[in-house]
Design an enzyme around this catalytic site. Sequence first.
Site, short mmCIF file in Angstrom:
data_model
loop_
_atom_site.label_atom_id
_atom_site.label_comp_id
_atom_site.label_asym_id
_atom_site.label_seq_id
_atom_site.Cartn_x
_atom_site.Cartn_y
_atom_site.Cartn_z
N GLU A 333 0.84 -1.19 0.00
CA GLU A 333 0.00 0.00 0.00
C GLU A 333 0.88 1.25 0.00
OE1 GLU A 333 -3.49 2.00 2.83
OE2 GLU A 333 -2.13 0.49 3.65
N HIS A 334 1.82 1.31 0.94
CA HIS A 334 2.76 2.43 1.04
C HIS A 334 4.18 1.88 0.85
CE1 HIS A 334 -0.61 3.42 3.87
NE2 HIS A 334 -0.59 4.55 3.18
#
Length: 441
Positions: A333-334
């Site tokens: 996601e990040h």
Amino acid sequence: MTAPTAIRRLNAADPDFAHHLDHLLSWESVSDDSVNQRVLDIIKAVRERGDAALVEFTQKFDGLEVASMADLILPRERLELALTRITVAQREALEKAAARVRSYHEKQKQDSWSYTEADGTVLGQKVTPLDRAGLYVPGGKASYPSSVLMNAIPAKVAGVTEVVMVVPTPRGEVNELVLAAACIAGVDRVFTIGGAQAVAALAYGTESVPQVDKVVGPGNIYVATAKRHVFGQVGIDMIAGPSEILVVCDGQTDPDWIAMDLFSQAEHDEDAQAILVSPDAEFLDKVAASIDKLLPTMDRATIIETSINGRGALIHVRDMAQAIEVANRIAPEHLELSVADPQAWLPQIRHAGAIFMGRHTSEALGDYCAGPNHVLPTSGTARFSSPLGVYDFQKRSSIIFCSEAGASELGKTASILARGESLSAHARSAEYRIKDDVKGN
């Protein structure tokens, strides 16, 4: 003295590394038949009884004494009042964050386009915003005003006519920051309802809650399950899994910085995932020491420790090239590229929701105020999904205009293909428009 954390250590050189990595990444949302049935029952009740069901469920689940649906509607004046109830610093921070989010998303707007062929045929694409979008915001003191900005502003930039927000107020708890964020973001209507019943109301409409075209925003398992069930009746953004961060570091960043970056996602909940990948084994040891040093100072130490020990990892790789391979395999996601020259590695990154470039770019900046959206694909879905954006609130229609000559020429091709599929009405529909001087078949 606090015991050292039991964060797992993996080495990409081990023959069973792939197996251990798969095990680390595996996560399935709670599959609960009883939850599923309760959600179906709630949706059915809202569809059949509308406002009455919403009032009943709000009394039951949120512990509120509600006389009618009128008690669950917040007027615009209440949002404006919230702006006066937060501190000046909070208001300025919300307004600055909103301005940056709006500026970034303005660049995502897609325009209609067309082109004309030599015979006068016009082909193109018409971009149209959704009529109405529904925003779910978790309620109580744990709700996030930043999520209001990230979900509502792209919709307004896209040109959505009406943004409807639902936010529960359990036991009467109202988060003034959330309401202030809604005011700044341009939310048009607010209902203090939550859970599966709020999702159902947005999807099907009631006497008071307007039916929307798309439902976005995070929520618990009941909300996620309801979104699954109403998909098709309305669009949804995604079914999000636990928050994730993957840090790729060359070993030259302050280990305390990296430890805190890992904490920034681990503090969300016990299932959140924080992973560090580095070719420097000694640096991994330093970060492990920083984790042990800093953990006791954290407000959410228990949650962070559970997350780090259960789903976190420190991964040693051969070199930076292998670190990028691991990052693409994880599709986080990040992704933080905490390295000397992140731009040099960026072309090799294929799968990540958001990429944070350089040692000074903490993931937290993206969560709040950098500008790009913080609603990101999780659980490896960055392989085929994108961050929430203006494009999620716009739809595209194909435009076809045929001149007489164009219809005649295309008709010959369409006729052959249609008859090849034994669809004679298709063929004849096209053939009727072939000019007489070129028919002859």
